[in-house]
Write a protein that holds these residues in place. Structure first.
Motif, PDB file in Angstrom:
ATOM      1  N   TYR A   1       0.842  -1.202   0.000  1.00  0.00           N
ATOM      2  CA  TYR A   1       0.000   0.000   0.000  1.00  0.00           C
ATOM      3  C   TYR A   1       0.873   1.246   0.000  1.00  0.00           C
ATOM      4  CZ  TYR A   1      -3.913   3.068   1.053  1.00  0.00           C
ATOM      5  OH  TYR A   1      -4.867   4.044   1.002  1.00  0.00           O
ATOM      6  N   ALA A   2       0.572   2.170  -0.893  1.00  0.00           N
ATOM      7  CA  ALA A   2       1.292   3.441  -0.989  1.00  0.00           C
ATOM      8  C   ALA A   2       0.381   4.569  -0.532  1.00  0.00           C
ATOM      9  CB  ALA A   2       1.756   3.683  -2.422  1.00  0.00           C
ATOM     10  N   ASP A   3       0.804   5.242   0.522  1.00  0.00           N
ATOM     11  CA  ASP A   3       0.066   6.408   0.999  1.00  0.00           C
ATOM     12  C   ASP A   3       0.330   7.592   0.064  1.00  0.00           C
ATOM     13  OD1 ASP A   3      -1.550   7.926   2.561  1.00  0.00           O
ATOM     14  OD2 ASP A   3      -0.556   7.432   4.440  1.00  0.00           O
ATOM     15  N   THR A   4      -0.369   8.701   0.278  1.00  0.00           N
ATOM     16  CA  THR A   4      -0.206   9.876  -0.566  1.00  0.00           C
ATOM     17  C   THR A   4       0.364  11.022   0.249  1.00  0.00           C
ATOM     18  OG1 THR A   4      -2.480  10.585  -0.126  1.00  0.00           O
ATOM     19  CG2 THR A   4      -2.092   9.256  -2.081  1.00  0.00           C
ATOM     20  N   THR A   5       1.091  11.883  -0.423  1.00  0.00           N
ATOM     21  CA  THR A   5       1.642  13.078   0.192  1.00  0.00           C
ATOM     22  C   THR A   5       1.746  14.165  -0.859  1.00  0.00           C
ATOM     23  OG1 THR A   5       3.537  14.010   1.369  1.00  0.00           O
ATOM     24  CG2 THR A   5       4.012  12.340  -0.280  1.00  0.00           C
ATOM     25  N   THR A   6       1.669  15.397  -0.413  1.00  0.00           N
ATOM     26  CA  THR A   6       1.872  16.538  -1.307  1.00  0.00           C
ATOM     27  C   THR A   6       3.292  17.064  -1.220  1.00  0.00           C
ATOM     28  OG1 THR A   6       1.072  18.035   0.425  1.00  0.00           O
ATOM     29  CG2 THR A   6      -0.549  17.213  -1.174  1.00  0.00           C
ATOM     30  N   GLN A   7       4.120  16.453  -0.351  1.00  0.00           N
ATOM     31  CA  GLN A   7       5.498  16.885  -0.182  1.00  0.00           C
ATOM     32  C   GLN A   7       6.406  16.159  -1.170  1.00  0.00           C
ATOM     33  OE1 GLN A   7       6.664  16.529   3.913  1.00  0.00           O
ATOM     34  NE2 GLN A   7       4.673  17.192   4.681  1.00  0.00           N
ATOM     35  N   PHE A   8       7.657  16.634  -1.222  1.00  0.00           N
ATOM     36  CA  PHE A   8       8.678  16.013  -2.066  1.00  0.00           C
ATOM     37  C   PHE A   8       9.873  15.684  -1.162  1.00  0.00           C
ATOM     38  CE2 PHE A   8       6.045  18.342  -4.944  1.00  0.00           C
ATOM     39  CZ  PHE A   8       5.998  17.573  -6.095  1.00  0.00           C
TER      40      PHE A   8
ATOM     41  N   GLN B   1       4.085   6.250  15.110  1.00  0.00           N
ATOM     42  CA  GLN B   1       2.666   6.290  14.770  1.00  0.00           C
ATOM     43  C   GLN B   1       2.424   6.231  13.271  1.00  0.00           C
ATOM     44  OE1 GLN B   1       0.899   9.728  16.607  1.00  0.00           O
ATOM     45  NE2 GLN B   1       1.635   9.202  18.661  1.00  0.00           N
ATOM     46  N   LEU B   2       3.480   6.183  12.492  1.00  0.00           N
ATOM     47  CA  LEU B   2       3.323   6.099  11.043  1.00  0.00           C
ATOM     48  C   LEU B   2       2.807   4.714  10.648  1.00  0.00           C
ATOM     49  CD1 LEU B   2       6.557   7.926   9.859  1.00  0.00           C
ATOM     50  CD2 LEU B   2       4.231   8.818   9.906  1.00  0.00           C
ATOM     51  N   PRO B   3       2.150   4.597   9.514  1.00  0.00           N
ATOM     52  CA  PRO B   3       1.571   3.299   9.083  1.00  0.00           C
ATOM     53  C   PRO B   3       2.625   2.357   8.521  1.00  0.00           C
ATOM     54  CG  PRO B   3       1.087   4.994   7.454  1.00  0.00           C
ATOM     55  CD  PRO B   3       1.755   5.704   8.591  1.00  0.00           C
TER      56      PRO B   3
ATOM     57  N   GLY C   1       6.390 -12.403  11.352  1.00  0.00           N
ATOM     58  CA  GLY C   1       7.665 -13.022  11.671  1.00  0.00           C
ATOM     59  C   GLY C   1       8.864 -12.199  11.258  1.00  0.00           C
ATOM     60  N   GLN C   2       8.655 -11.020  10.661  1.00  0.00           N
ATOM     61  CA  GLN C   2       9.756 -10.161  10.231  1.00  0.00           C
ATOM     62  C   GLN C   2       9.569  -8.757  10.804  1.00  0.00           C
ATOM     63  OE1 GLN C   2       9.989 -10.267   5.932  1.00  0.00           O
ATOM     64  NE2 GLN C   2      10.130 -12.506   5.862  1.00  0.00           N
ATOM     65  N   ASP C   3       9.305  -8.671  12.101  1.00  0.00           N
ATOM     66  CA  ASP C   3       9.034  -7.375  12.716  1.00  0.00           C
ATOM     67  C   ASP C   3      10.249  -6.465  12.702  1.00  0.00           C
ATOM     68  OD1 ASP C   3       6.499  -8.277  13.202  1.00  0.00           O
ATOM     69  OD2 ASP C   3       6.926  -8.908  15.275  1.00  0.00           O
ATOM     70  N   HIS C   4      11.466  -7.024  12.619  1.00  0.00           N
ATOM     71  CA  HIS C   4      12.657  -6.184  12.594  1.00  0.00           C
ATOM     72  C   HIS C   4      12.841  -5.504  11.238  1.00  0.00           C
ATOM     73  CE1 HIS C   4      13.658 -10.285  11.326  1.00  0.00           C
ATOM     74  NE2 HIS C   4      14.501  -9.716  10.471  1.00  0.00           N
ATOM     75  N   LEU C   5      12.081  -5.924  10.234  1.00  0.00           N
ATOM     76  CA  LEU C   5      12.128  -5.296   8.914  1.00  0.00           C
ATOM     77  C   LEU C   5      10.752  -4.659   8.642  1.00  0.00           C
ATOM     78  CD1 LEU C   5      13.742  -4.836   6.269  1.00  0.00           C
ATOM     79  CD2 LEU C   5      12.616  -6.896   5.383  1.00  0.00           C
ATOM     80  N   ARG C   6      10.756  -3.383   8.446  1.00  0.00           N
ATOM     81  CA  ARG C   6       9.500  -2.671   8.172  1.00  0.00           C
ATOM     82  C   ARG C   6       9.749  -1.630   7.088  1.00  0.00           C
ATOM     83  NH1 ARG C   6       8.587   1.068  13.641  1.00  0.00           N
ATOM     84  NH2 ARG C   6      10.546   2.282  13.475  1.00  0.00           N
ATOM     85  N   TRP C   7       8.666  -1.182   6.486  1.00  0.00           N
ATOM     86  CA  TRP C   7       8.812  -0.251   5.374  1.00  0.00           C
ATOM     87  C   TRP C   7       7.587   0.673   5.283  1.00  0.00           C
ATOM     88  CZ3 TRP C   7       8.435  -5.533   4.925  1.00  0.00           C
ATOM     89  CH2 TRP C   7       7.235  -6.034   4.429  1.00  0.00           C
ATOM     90  N   LEU C   8       7.826   1.793   4.638  1.00  0.00           N
ATOM     91  CA  LEU C   8       6.786   2.783   4.331  1.00  0.00           C
ATOM     92  C   LEU C   8       6.826   3.059   2.839  1.00  0.00           C
ATOM     93  CD1 LEU C   8       7.202   5.447   7.176  1.00  0.00           C
ATOM     94  CD2 LEU C   8       5.324   3.834   6.930  1.00  0.00           C
ATOM     95  N   VAL C   9       5.648   3.241   2.252  1.00  0.00           N
ATOM     96  CA  VAL C   9       5.536   3.585   0.832  1.00  0.00           C
ATOM     97  C   VAL C   9       4.600   4.784   0.726  1.00  0.00           C
ATOM     98  CG1 VAL C   9       5.052   2.761  -1.497  1.00  0.00           C
ATOM     99  CG2 VAL C   9       5.758   1.140   0.280  1.00  0.00           C
ATOM    100  N   THR C  10       5.034   5.804   0.028  1.00  0.00           N
ATOM    101  CA  THR C  10       4.191   6.978  -0.199  1.00  0.00           C
ATOM    102  C   THR C  10       4.470   7.501  -1.597  1.00  0.00           C
ATOM    103  OG1 THR C  10       3.517   9.140   0.680  1.00  0.00           O
ATOM    104  CG2 THR C  10       5.859   8.641   0.703  1.00  0.00           C
ATOM    105  N   SER C  11       3.577   8.302  -2.111  1.00  0.00           N
ATOM    106  CA  SER C  11       3.721   8.819  -3.470  1.00  0.00           C
ATOM    107  C   SER C  11       3.067  10.182  -3.555  1.00  0.00           C
ATOM    108  CB  SER C  11       3.085   7.863  -4.496  1.00  0.00           C
ATOM    109  OG  SER C  11       1.688   7.771  -4.280  1.00  0.00           O
TER     110      SER C  11
END
Length: 677
Positions: free
Chosen positions: A68-75, A94-96, A102-112
């Protein structure tokens, strides 16, 4: 009963307002909620149709294997430190974040945003192990990235893969296409930083097309053993918020409303909201009356919430909305707020959830009733006194207007003086203004009637004298030629009498002919063109100029009547144009109307606002044209109204010449063909 007593009784009846307000509070809430739900259903149906036009791709029917990719108006700046990542500095936890079981030590954020996709990968169990070009087999951290275009696009079955590894922390980390060290994709901007006990990678790439698949894996060796992250075959479906749809939905929302577009698997495809501004005021700044009003308002809100049905909770996890259907009362609870919700299904099993804040509805009903209950007892007395004073003032103004009207007309119906303009702009002021205009029109009409007999006598005097003298001479004539000459003179005078009488009844006959007139399709530009050419041939004493469009101007109407209308306008222009002066005729059109304009040089409109030059028996001619009966512009107005049009006139300065322009505006009927302007 006098006006003062009527207003006094009305003010006494206002004492029932507090009692009625207490009884009405719950009924008002139910009515507002029912009305709001109906409006939500209607708006939700429209928004669902709008969303269906934007979302034509394959719906997401499974909630697994998705990114899932969240949206942002920033660059965000890709520097590896996430200092410009939206919301990262103050609310990191608090970010999504997304991760796999089983891979809690690896996390990621996606935004566009509207141009790029940003990926932030954070591994929290170890520091960065760089790549040693001299010992390529030595374990090192690496990230494999794969992007599969959506089905149907060019090269859809040829996924793009990149290998990302770095010799040292920092920016400008190369992204190797298919792992080839000779092929670096410079469209991907990568920064990789070592934070001691963890490392994090920031990546920016061109925004993929909707329906694409994107996956990545991290590892520490050249093989795929021990890799973590999302699958590479097949990559997870990249779910992006539809920003164009969000902007379109936001323009349709009212205050306190939110709308969410949901995929069949529950993923939020679009979300828009209209802010609900709740003004906050410091308690120390409130007056005693405002404090009492707020207490009453809060009590009413609590009473309404007490009797409202219990709302159903809506749960959201990782940008997914788990609804399970709406209750019958359509009240839901989400993020600490009670909403009135309406759900609509559209293309592909997707659904649109439109919500209205109940706080907004309670504010409307509570503010109205709270103001009544808190202030009514204090203002009723003042309102009663104000109504009595207002009644006295109205009575005085009505009596004054009555005296002005009585003084303007004598017992014989003669207009003695005009009514002065009113200073007030309310209904009584408008009534006085209308009386003044009526008296001015009657005065002008009476002046015309008083001079009508003189003008009519002037018109009839000459032909009657010619007939009488011809008959007298006929009795004393001796030859056949003389008798024939006198008979012709008498017949000519009788014909002139007939034309005078016909002009008096021309307008009445024209109105009667409207009932039998048949409308036909014709080219208005051709009619104007031929009429202008005829006027120039018949009147060499004036300069005629005609300006009409080159394209056809189709119209449904009566060309004979429009020619008659042009004749009257041109005759009127001739009477007021000096010899050698200019008469301009123009035909213009836009997508909705045709405009016929006749401009004549050397005259000005009357300054008397009470004179309607398009009325019956109105003429502004003096001197040699004194006998004119004033029917021409009335006929012009009648023909224009027959074609659903209107006419106006104004003084105009055209090409350095002062004059008057008469403009006839005729609408194009719906069944007429439209022409581009």
């Amino acid at each position: 009963m006098s006006l003062m007593r009527q207003l006094f009784l009305a003010s006494v009846l206002m004492l029932l307002i507090p009692w009625a307000g207490l009884k009405f509070v719950l009924e008002l809430d139910n009515a507002l909620r029912a009305q709001a739900l109906q409006q939500l259903d209607e708006k939700g149906a429209r928004l669902a149709e709008l969303a269906g036009d934007f979302m034509l791709g394959v719906p997401v029917a499974a909630d697994g294997n998705a990114l899932y990719a969240d949206t942002t108006t920033q660059f965000p700046k890709v520097d590896g430190f996430t200092t410009t990542w939206p919301g990262f500095r103050d609310h990191e936890e608090q970010l999504p974040w997304q991760s796999r079981p089983g891979q809690d030590h690896l996390r990621w954020l996606v935004t566009s945003n509207n141009r790029s996709l940003y990926l932030l990968i954070q591994k929290r169990d170890q520091g960065l192990r760089p790549f040693n070009p001299n010992q390529p087999e030595q374990p090192h951290d690496r990230v494999e990235l794969v992007l599969t275009p959506p089905p149907g696009q060019l090269e859809a079955n040829q996924p793009k893969t990149w290998l990302i590894r770095t010799t040292a922390p920092g920016t400008n980390v190369p992204a190797l296409i298919d792992g080839d060290v000779a092929r670096t994709d410079r469209r991907l901007e990568v920064a990789w930083e070592d934070l001691g006990s963890r490392w994090q990678l920031e990546l920016r790439m061109p925004k993929p097309a909707p329906g694409s698949r994107l996956g990545f894996q991290t590892g520490q060796s050249s093989d795929s053993h021990g890799t973590e992250g999302t699958p590479l075959t097949p990559p997870p479906l990249l779910i992006q918020r539809n920003t164009a749809l969000e902007r379109a939905l936001a323009r349709q929302l009212s205050t306190g409303q939110q709308v969410t577009v949901i995929e069949p698997a529950g993923w939020i495809a679009a979300h828009s909201q209209a802010e609900n501004p709740m003004p906050s005021t410091d308690f120390d700044d409130l007056s005693t009356g405002q404090i009492l009003e707020q207490i009453t308002l809060n009590a009413l809100r609590s009473l309404v919430r007490l009797y409202q049905p219990k709302p159903k909770a809506l749960a959201t996890t990782h940008h997914q909305l788990h609804r399970g259907g709406l209750p019958d009362h359509h009240l839901v609870h989400q993020d600490g707020t009670v909403w009135l919700a309406s759900e609509h299904t559209f293309f592909g099993g997707r659904s649109l959830l439109l919500k209205q804040s109940m706080e907004q509805l309670l504010s409307v009903s509570g503010s109205a009733l709270g103001s009544v209950l808190a202030r009514s007892l204090l203002i009723i007395l003042a309102l009663t006194l104000a109504l009595l004073g207002y009644a006295s003032w109205l009575s005085w103004r009505i009596a004054r207007l009555q005296k002005l009207v009585s003084a303007s007309v004598d017992e014989d119906g003669r207009i003695l003086e005009s009514i002065p303009p009113a200073r007030a702009s309310d209904e009584l002021g408008q009534l006085q203004q209308q009386f003044g205009q009526m008296v001015s029109r009657l005065q002008s009409y009476n002046q015309y009637l008083e001079s009508f007999s003189r003008r009519l006598s002037h018109e009839l005097k000459t032909p009657v004298a010619v007939v009488r003298s011809s008959l007298e001479n006929l009795a004393h004539s001796h030859s056949e030629d003389e008798r024939q000459q006198y008979l012709e003179r008498a017949a000519s005078a009788a014909e002139r009498l007939r034309r005078i009488l016909n002009s008096m009844s021309e307008a009445a006959r024209l109105e009667q002919s409207f009932d039998q007139a048949d409308k036909e399709h014709f080219d208005l530009a051709e009619v104007v063109r031929q009429a202008c050419a005829a006027y120039q041939q018949l009147d060499p004493h004036h300069q005629y100029h005609c300006d009409e469009p080159d394209t056809a101007c189709p119209l449904l109407g009566s060309p004979e009547m429009l020619v008659q209308m042009l004749d009257k306008l041109v005759d009127n222009a001739r009477d007021f144009t000096p010899e050698g002066g200019a008469i301009e005729m123009r035909l213009e059109h836009d997508p909705e109307h045709y405009t016929i304009e006749v401009f004549n040089e050397g005259s000005n409109l009357p300054v008397n606002p009470g004179v309607d030059i398009f009325g019956a028996f109105v003429s502004q001619r003096e001197g040699k044209a004194e006998g004119h009966l004033g029917q021409g512009l009335l006929i012009v107005r009648l023909i224009a109204e027959f074609h659903s049009g209107r006419i106006d006139a104004q003084n105009q300065h055209l090409n350095g010449i002062d004059g008057v322009a008469f403009r006839v505006i005729i609408p194009k009927l719906p069944n007429e063909p439209r022409t581009a302007p």
